[in-house]
Design a protein around this motif. Structure first.
Motif, PDB file in Angstrom:
ATOM      1  N   TYR A 519       1.196  -1.132   0.433  1.00  0.00           N
ATOM      2  CA  TYR A 519      -0.120  -0.127   0.063  1.00  0.00           C
ATOM      3  C   TYR A 519       1.000   1.241   0.431  1.00  0.00           C
ATOM      4  O   TYR A 519       1.890   1.454   0.583  1.00  0.00           O
ATOM      5  CB  TYR A 519      -0.598   0.044   1.427  1.00  0.00           C
ATOM      6  N   LEU A 520       0.816   2.105  -0.513  1.00  0.00           N
ATOM      7  CA  LEU A 520       1.129   3.358  -0.891  1.00  0.00           C
ATOM      8  C   LEU A 520       0.412   4.123   0.064  1.00  0.00           C
ATOM      9  O   LEU A 520      -0.268   4.041   0.036  1.00  0.00           O
ATOM     10  CB  LEU A 520       1.316   4.157  -2.568  1.00  0.00           C
ATOM     11  N   LEU A 521       1.755   4.998   0.854  1.00  0.00           N
ATOM     12  CA  LEU A 521       0.937   5.695   1.647  1.00  0.00           C
ATOM     13  C   LEU A 521       0.674   7.479   2.109  1.00  0.00           C
ATOM     14  O   LEU A 521       1.624   7.673   1.611  1.00  0.00           O
ATOM     15  CB  LEU A 521       1.504   5.530   3.557  1.00  0.00           C
ATOM     16  N   PRO A 522       0.153   7.839   2.337  1.00  0.00           N
ATOM     17  CA  PRO A 522      -0.010   9.340   2.169  1.00  0.00           C
ATOM     18  C   PRO A 522       0.365  10.141   3.460  1.00  0.00           C
ATOM     19  O   PRO A 522       0.762   9.420   4.527  1.00  0.00           O
ATOM     20  CB  PRO A 522      -2.174   9.414   2.848  1.00  0.00           C
ATOM     21  N   THR A 523       0.471  10.669   3.171  1.00  0.00           N
ATOM     22  CA  THR A 523       1.457  12.045   4.724  1.00  0.00           C
ATOM     23  C   THR A 523       0.764  10.912   5.643  1.00  0.00           C
ATOM     24  O   THR A 523       1.550  11.151   6.566  1.00  0.00           O
ATOM     25  CB  THR A 523       2.060  13.328   4.525  1.00  0.00           C
ATOM     26  N   ASN A 524      -0.318  11.133   6.117  1.00  0.00           N
ATOM     27  CA  ASN A 524      -0.885  11.543   7.581  1.00  0.00           C
ATOM     28  C   ASN A 524      -0.451  10.440   8.640  1.00  0.00           C
ATOM     29  O   ASN A 524      -0.633  10.026   9.587  1.00  0.00           O
ATOM     30  CB  ASN A 524      -2.277  12.265   7.764  1.00  0.00           C
ATOM     31  N   LEU A 525      -0.609   8.829   7.977  1.00  0.00           N
ATOM     32  CA  LEU A 525      -0.667   7.701   7.794  1.00  0.00           C
ATOM     33  C   LEU A 525       1.409   7.515   9.083  1.00  0.00           C
ATOM     34  O   LEU A 525       0.989   6.143   9.309  1.00  0.00           O
ATOM     35  CB  LEU A 525      -1.080   7.121   6.956  1.00  0.00           C
ATOM     36  N   MET A 526       2.160   7.958   7.841  1.00  0.00           N
ATOM     37  CA  MET A 526       3.171   7.487   9.048  1.00  0.00           C
ATOM     38  C   MET A 526       3.137   8.857  10.188  1.00  0.00           C
ATOM     39  O   MET A 526       4.193   8.591  10.629  1.00  0.00           O
ATOM     40  CB  MET A 526       4.560   8.600   7.856  1.00  0.00           C
ATOM     41  N   PHE A 527       2.319   9.266  10.715  1.00  0.00           N
ATOM     42  CA  PHE A 527       2.386   9.744  11.707  1.00  0.00           C
ATOM     43  C   PHE A 527       1.339   9.509  12.742  1.00  0.00           C
ATOM     44  O   PHE A 527       1.014   9.764  13.607  1.00  0.00           O
ATOM     45  CB  PHE A 527       1.800  11.291  11.701  1.00  0.00           C
ATOM     46  N   LYS A 528       0.816   8.162  12.493  1.00  0.00           N
ATOM     47  CA  LYS A 528       0.208   7.010  13.472  1.00  0.00           C
ATOM     48  C   LYS A 528       1.209   6.623  14.805  1.00  0.00           C
ATOM     49  O   LYS A 528       2.127   6.857  14.532  1.00  0.00           O
ATOM     50  CB  LYS A 528      -0.536   6.231  12.861  1.00  0.00           C
ATOM     51  N   GLU A 529       0.313   6.747  15.647  1.00  0.00           N
ATOM     52  CA  GLU A 529       0.647   6.170  16.880  1.00  0.00           C
ATOM     53  C   GLU A 529       1.722   5.060  17.241  1.00  0.00           C
ATOM     54  O   GLU A 529       2.406   4.432  17.038  1.00  0.00           O
ATOM     55  CB  GLU A 529       0.532   6.203  18.021  1.00  0.00           C
ATOM     56  N   PHE A 530       0.930   4.039  16.265  1.00  0.00           N
ATOM     57  CA  PHE A 530       1.227   2.824  15.723  1.00  0.00           C
ATOM     58  C   PHE A 530       0.854   1.992  14.274  1.00  0.00           C
ATOM     59  O   PHE A 530       0.101   2.197  13.974  1.00  0.00           O
ATOM     60  CB  PHE A 530       0.577   1.646  16.782  1.00  0.00           C
ATOM     61  N   ALA A 531       1.353   0.613  13.574  1.00  0.00           N
ATOM     62  CA  ALA A 531       1.644   0.420  13.033  1.00  0.00           C
ATOM     63  C   ALA A 531      -0.174  -0.376  12.600  1.00  0.00           C
ATOM     64  O   ALA A 531      -1.016  -0.082  11.366  1.00  0.00           O
ATOM     65  CB  ALA A 531       2.422  -0.471  13.155  1.00  0.00           C
ATOM     66  N   VAL A 568      -4.713   6.551   0.365  1.00  0.00           N
ATOM     67  CA  VAL A 568      -4.683   5.501   0.209  1.00  0.00           C
ATOM     68  C   VAL A 568      -3.866   4.113  -1.220  1.00  0.00           C
ATOM     69  O   VAL A 568      -5.141   4.276  -1.651  1.00  0.00           O
ATOM     70  CB  VAL A 568      -5.001   3.857   1.460  1.00  0.00           C
ATOM     71  N   GLU A 569      -3.345   3.886  -1.589  1.00  0.00           N
ATOM     72  CA  GLU A 569      -3.129   3.249  -3.142  1.00  0.00           C
ATOM     73  C   GLU A 569      -2.745   2.180  -2.703  1.00  0.00           C
ATOM     74  O   GLU A 569      -1.465   1.188  -1.926  1.00  0.00           O
ATOM     75  CB  GLU A 569      -2.800   4.266  -3.758  1.00  0.00           C
TER      76      GLU A 569
END
Length: 598
Positions: A519-531, A568-569
């Motif tokens: 999955y290609l992720l947008p910026t915001n998902l890299m700032f989540k607390e946990f995977a 998400v893609e």
């Protein structure tokens, strides 16, 4: 543009500030800015720090130098009254001492990563205005309001209403009044339980919770927030003395040194040990240690039952305010104090609040109104509660939010498409725009703003020319996903701030290599607390509040990134080789035939 990054400072939050300064140094956009680390010591000296010292674990690892530390870990204030020659000698070991008159020759702009009294109350801001140097954050008035919790309550009440019981007590009144009678007054005013706060501290320092109808608990809480520490003979005999006085010198668990003891100033832990021991050899009375930076009053607030949140407000390029998606603080502790905030895993953060859309919208409306009414600017994080009845209760505006890479403000700005590097660029650019509103050096700041906007636009145009690095993380087990996410975030931040590369985060999941999913992720998902938080939204679902906020903040997102927030893609390995020039493999479960970024 040369950016002086000011960190450290004289306040109790100096270590948090030091960490924030490192974040700014590491993540500032190197294509736009040249960062210059300026360490401000506990005495208020400005020091252009030697670069290798910026990445020390703690201030006390390098300052004062180890040769001055001895058997204790101390801040420079514990060295007592120093002559100018002695002070210059100490400073020369870590960097170059500069004075405010030299600021404009050293840098074009000051990024303030300092917290607490003298740092976010208008003091440093006023100094910089006097010397005509633009700085980050709100103006003098917004800063002075942002540090005074008593004034904040009054002004928030006028701005949006404040259905919260509060009172304040001066130190003089506390010391002159019978404790039992005073406790009864407080209970009659705000009820029980209640929270006691030091009104001029940040980062949840000086916070105590009184939940029992016990006058001794009340007295202890008030003294804690006045930074008065009483030591009994019984306690003294039950502790290891050297360890105890070291704790008193630590700003995260003690009241800090120097202190007043029996009317005499005590600077050093060794001196404190000697004087407490001498006292108890002659007397059984308690010893009162009073911080030299104690509070003159305390704020008391009735305990609010509800969902605790924090919500940032920023501005579009024309200074119109936009509330970000609020973050819910889910804490397994009674009071979200300094330890819970920075030194524990007892809290989780959710965006937005797990309540109705209408309640989330009301939070945004109220914090936006408070931001505008109290004349904040650039960025302010406002905390509060949503009660079970759906009422929004605001408190504690913070005009210089924490600056660690995982700070709440960065998580919220990520939801509108800005990573840490973009956010720092926003703080600098919008602060220059805000300085123009004061009527001082307007033409100079306009020129600086125009120059920066041109540079930002050019940077966006040239992003396609950078090497694309696929940051591949995740894996086929929850454990692998969490471990690799920690690595991936660090690589992502490094690449986002670089001059050569562009990060492309790719999340791997599935049962094994035979049925893997990318999955290609947008910026915001890299700032989540946990995977696991990423795994929950791989279907592309977006909370309606976040979708609304992105529309309102679109001008901000486009100004700093040149594109709308991505989605998400799901992609194939073949697609991955098309969109990436290099890879950075952060999971042991995955390999691909592409050059590796090291």
């Amino acid at each position: 543009m040369k950016i002086g990054i000011f960190f450290g400072g004289p306040a109790r939050e100096r270590e948090i500030s030091f960490a924030g300064g490192k974040t700014a140094m590491e993540n500032i956009d190197k294509t736009l800015f040249e960062p210059i680390p300026v360490f401000v010591d506990g005495l208020g000296n400005f020091i252009v720090l030697k670069p290798e010292l910026v990445y020390s674990t703690s201030i006390r690892d390098f300052y004062p130098p180890k040769s001055y530390q001895g058997d204790y870990s101390i801040y420079v204030e514990s060295l007592g009254e120093l002559s100018e020659d002695e002070l210059n000698k100490i400073i020369a070991e870590v960097g170059e001492r500069i004075t405010p008159e030299q600021f404009s020759k050293k840098f074009d702009f000051v990024f303030i990563a300092m917290h607490g009294p003298a740092c976010e109350d208008g003091s440093i801001q006023g100094l910089l205005e006097w010397y005509g140097v633009p700085y980050s954050g709100p103006s003098l008035m917004g800063s002075s309001i942002g540090i005074d919790k008593i004034a904040q309550n009054d002004l928030i009440r006028l701005a949006v209403g404040l259905d919260k019981k509060t009172t304040s007590i001066s130190r003089e009144y506390f010391e002159s009044k019978d404790a039992t009678k005073l406790f009864e007054e407080v209970k009659a005013s705000v009820g029980l339980p209640f929270v006691v706060k030091a009104p001029h501290q940040g980062s949840s320092i000086g916070v105590a919770f009184v939940k029992k109808d016990v006058v001794e608990d009340f007295v202890k809480a008030v003294k804690q927030c006045l930074f008065i520490r009483e030591v009994s003979l019984e306690e003294w005999n039950s502790v290891e003395h050297q360890e105890f006085v070291q704790r008193m010198a630590n700003l995260d668990e003690g009241i800090g040194l120097p202190v007043s003891m029996n009317g005499e100033v005590v600077y050093h832990p060794a001196e404190l040990l000697t004087k407490i021991s001498a006292h108890f050899e002659q007397s059984q009375e308690n010893v009162a240690l009073i911080s030299m930076n104690s509070e003159d009053a305390i704020l008391i607030e009735g305990f609010v039952k509800g969902q605790e949140f924090s919500c940032g407000v920023i501005q579009n390029p024309d200074c119109e305010s936009v509330a970000l998606p609020p973050t819910e603080i889910v804490a397994n502790v009674e009071v979200f104090d300094f330890k819970a905030k920075y030194q524990s895993s007892a809290t989780r953060k959710k965006i937005p609040i797990t309540t109705s859309l209408e309640n989330n919208q009301q939070v945004q409306a109220d914090v936006k109104k408070a931001f505008d009414s109290l004349k904040f600017g650039v960025c302010t994080r406002i905390d509060g509660f949503v009660t079970p009845e759906g009422k929004v209760i605001l408190h504690d505006p913070n005009t210089i939010p924490g600056m660690s890479p995982t700070s709440i403000i960065f998580k919220q700005m990520a939801e509108i498409g800005l990573n840490v590097t973009d956010s720092i660029t926003y703080f600098i650019r919008q602060s220059i725009r805000e300085r123009m509103r004061t009527g001082k050096s307007t033409f100079k700041f306009q020129q600086l703003l125009t120059k920066l906007d041109v540079a930002i636009a050019k940077r966006i145009e040239e992003l396609d020319d950078r090497q694309k690095v696929a940051i591949i993380f995740g894996g086929f087990s929850p454990e692998a996903q969490e471990e690799s996410f920690v690595k991936a975030r660090k690589v992502y931040s490094t690449l986002a701030a670089s001059t050569e590369f562009y990060p492309v985060p790719v999340f791997v999941t599935g049962e094994n290599h035979l049925n893997e999913e990318l999955y290609l992720l947008p910026t915001n998902l890299m700032f989540k607390e946990f995977a696991e938080d990423i795994a929950k939204v791989l279907d592309g679902s977006i909370h309606p509040l976040i979708a609304e906020t992105r529309i309102k903040a679109e001008r901000i997102t486009l100004h700093y990134t040149g594109k709308k927030v991505g989605v998400v893609e799901q992609i194939s390995r073949e697609k991955l080789t098309e969109i990436a020039d290099l890879t950075s493999i952060c999971t042991i479960d995955f390999s691909i035939d592409l050059p590796v970024y090291l």
